[in-house]
Design an enzyme around this catalytic site. Structure first.
Site, mmCIF file in Angstrom:
data_model
loop_
_atom_site.group_PDB
_atom_site.id
_atom_site.type_symbol
_atom_site.label_atom_id
_atom_site.label_comp_id
_atom_site.label_asym_id
_atom_site.label_seq_id
_atom_site.Cartn_x
_atom_site.Cartn_y
_atom_site.Cartn_z
ATOM 1 N N SER A 66 0.834 -1.196 0.000
ATOM 2 C CA SER A 66 0.000 0.000 0.000
ATOM 3 C C SER A 66 0.868 1.246 0.000
ATOM 4 C CB SER A 66 -0.854 -0.012 1.267
ATOM 5 O OG SER A 66 -1.420 1.253 1.492
ATOM 6 N N TYR A 115 -1.500 -0.937 10.895
ATOM 7 C CA TYR A 115 -1.817 -1.547 9.591
ATOM 8 C C TYR A 115 -0.695 -1.234 8.591
ATOM 9 C CZ TYR A 115 -3.552 -1.322 4.817
ATOM 10 O OH TYR A 115 -3.652 -1.422 3.451
ATOM 11 N N LYS A 126 2.265 -3.721 6.513
ATOM 12 C CA LYS A 126 2.603 -3.715 5.086
ATOM 13 C C LYS A 126 4.102 -3.452 4.911
ATOM 14 C CE LYS A 126 -1.503 -4.458 3.359
ATOM 15 N NZ LYS A 126 -1.783 -5.774 2.750
HETATM 16 N N1 UFG Z 1 -12.462 11.504 3.555
HETATM 17 C C1 UFG Z 1 -13.457 12.396 3.911
HETATM 18 N N2 UFG Z 1 -14.589 11.901 4.495
HETATM 19 C C2 UFG Z 1 -14.787 10.568 4.728
HETATM 20 C C3 UFG Z 1 -13.760 9.659 4.362
HETATM 21 C C4 UFG Z 1 -12.606 10.163 3.798
HETATM 22 O O1 UFG Z 1 -13.320 13.596 3.700
HETATM 23 O O2 UFG Z 1 -15.849 10.188 5.277
HETATM 24 C C5 UFG Z 1 -11.237 12.000 2.914
HETATM 25 C C6 UFG Z 1 -9.960 11.754 3.691
HETATM 26 O O3 UFG Z 1 -9.723 12.773 4.611
HETATM 27 C C7 UFG Z 1 -8.936 11.718 2.547
HETATM 28 C C8 UFG Z 1 -9.713 11.118 1.387
HETATM 29 O O4 UFG Z 1 -11.084 11.316 1.694
HETATM 30 O O5 UFG Z 1 -8.525 13.003 2.192
HETATM 31 C C9 UFG Z 1 -9.474 9.641 1.170
HETATM 32 O O6 UFG Z 1 -9.703 8.943 2.379
HETATM 33 P P1 UFG Z 1 -9.842 7.353 2.416
HETATM 34 O O7 UFG Z 1 -10.139 6.970 3.822
HETATM 35 O O8 UFG Z 1 -10.771 6.893 1.358
HETATM 36 O O9 UFG Z 1 -8.393 6.855 1.969
HETATM 37 P P2 UFG Z 1 -6.946 7.151 2.616
HETATM 38 O O10 UFG Z 1 -6.157 7.848 1.560
HETATM 39 O O11 UFG Z 1 -7.031 7.778 3.928
HETATM 40 O O12 UFG Z 1 -6.439 5.669 2.867
HETATM 41 C C10 UFG Z 1 -6.341 4.768 1.798
HETATM 42 C C11 UFG Z 1 -6.624 3.354 2.300
HETATM 43 C C12 UFG Z 1 -5.543 2.864 3.214
HETATM 44 C C13 UFG Z 1 -4.215 3.054 2.591
HETATM 45 C C14 UFG Z 1 -4.007 4.451 2.099
HETATM 46 C C15 UFG Z 1 -2.741 4.517 1.303
HETATM 47 O O13 UFG Z 1 -7.834 3.304 2.993
HETATM 48 O O14 UFG Z 1 -5.736 1.487 3.429
HETATM 49 O O15 UFG Z 1 -5.080 4.844 1.239
HETATM 50 O O16 UFG Z 1 -2.325 5.798 1.114
HETATM 51 F F1 UFG Z 1 -3.260 2.757 3.507
#
Ligand code: UFG
Length: 338
Positions: free
Chosen positions: A124, A149, A153
């Site tokens: 990841s 997590y 990885k």
């Molecule tokens: N976000 C919101 N509201 C929500 C959920 C997310 O605004 O309800 C925003 C977050 O702040 C972020 C973006 O949407 O800016 C993406 O968030 P995600 O939770 O969809 O994804 P992340 O980038 O935080 O995490 C993902 C995977 C992880 C992995 C990571 C790798 O979920 O497993 O990418 O960079 F580790």
């Protein structure tokens, strides 16, 4: 090739299964269904018109893994199995370390004992931690992860490098995924998280379906074009095709390669929200809330190595991702449980 998919009923794995079979490979699945449904495999069988051999077992179970390798002449493994919820990993770190590391060790020992040394691993972009600069390149120094997590990885990547180092007969590809979203165009398989989703796209689709009241945008004061967090969203079918290329590559090479699977383009939360509303012609209520702990301003890939080493690049657009995610959600309001 005959390819074993650990965690083969999961979101990325089920899409990969379709692409592997359509590329002419044979697939065997092992899954304990802790975070997936047998129905996903049934739907894959429906899409490809073939039956798939499935073992319901834990990858940590050495006897079960031995039996799978005894009963099938496995040429390569894609190791998807693992616990994957960032927040949960902070609450129960030992469970994460035990499960994700143990399963990988058991898998590698079983592979070595059966002379199968081609492995593709689901890593990841989280291993980059808080990046100093973007786009992220595979040779950048990883300064540390922000949750257990991510550390699992990171540690598994180092374990697999050590395996290759000790025995040059191994071929390992470490795929660093960015943000996979979307679903198969058929609308038959897609992402089916347990409970309230943590990730942006499944949250959006549940709001659009009226199952959740509104989206909270986590922060609008990031150093990005509109203040909301920027990520490299990649269509899950593009990602799945990257695995087919990685298996082909592993079969013809030795050693260990780290490869980003991303598009190289970053979109903000509001870009995604607006695109989703436009392509699906659906209203999406949202409010701006505080930042979520651990989130970074921007995270997107330098995708050049995937092109050079695997001959792969993402082709689907953000419009495709938003349309296909909604197609899956609207046809399967309760996911696979319907
Ligand atoms: N976000 C919101 N509201 C929500 C959920 C997310 O605004 O309800 C925003 C977050 O702040 C972020 C973006 O949407 O800016 C993406 O968030 P995600 O939770 O969809 O994804 P992340 O980038 O935080 O995490 C993902 C995977 C992880 C992995 C990571 C790798 O979920 O497993 O990418 O960079 F580790």
């Amino acid at each position: 090739m005959k390819i074993l998919l650990t965690g083969g009923a999961g979101f990325i794995a089920s899409h990969t299964c379709v692409e592997l079979i359509e590329a002419g490979h044979e697939v065997v699945i092992v899954d304990n269904y802790v975070n997936s449904q047998p129905e996903a495999v049934r739907r894959v069988e429906e899409i490809v018109g073939k039956s798939i051999r499935v073992y319901e077992a834990d990858v940590c179970d050495k006897a079960a893994m031995n039996r799978i390798f005894d009963e099938n002449a496995i040429d390569a493994v894609i190791h998807f199995a693992g616990l994957k919820a960032v927040g949960e990993s902070v609450q129960i770190p030992l469970t994460y370390y035990r499960n994700n590391l143990d399963s990988t060790l058991t898998l590698c020992e079983t592979m070595a004992a059966h002379g199968c040394k081609n492995l593709v691993f689901s890593s990841s972009a989280t291993v980059y931690g808080v990046p100093d600069e973007v786009p992220l390149r595979e040779d950048m120094f990883c300064k540390g992860c922000t949750n257990p997590y991510g550390w699992t990885k990171y540690m598994i990547e180092r374990i697999l490098e050590g395996v290759v180092n000790a025995d040059p007969e191994w071929s390992v590809v470490l795929l660093r995924y960015f943000n996979p979203i979307g679903a198969h165009a058929s609308g038959r398989i897609g992402e089916d998280p347990n409970g309230i989703p943590n990730n942006l796209m499944p949250y959006i689709t549940k709001v659009a379906a009226g199952q959740l009241k509104q989206l909270t945008v986590f922060g609008d004061d990031y150093n990005t074009h509109d203040g909301t967090g920027v990520r490299d969203y990649i269509h899950v079918v593009d990602l799945a095709k990257g695995h087919v290329k990685a298996c082909d590559y592993a079969a013809g090479h030795k050693g260990c390669e780290i490869v980003n699977l991303g598009t190289g383009v970053g979109y903000s939360v509001l870009d995604l929200v607006k695109t989703f509303q436009r392509v699906n012609n659906i209203d999406l209520p949202y409010v701006i809330g505080p930042r979520r702990a651990g989130d970074v301003d921007a995270c997107f890939a330098d995708p050049r190595k995937a092109r050079e080493v695997l001959g792969w690049e993402a082709t689907k657009t953000l419009d495709d991702m938003c349309r296909d995610a909604w197609n899956w959600q609207s046809h399967n309001p309760k996911g696979y449980k319907a």
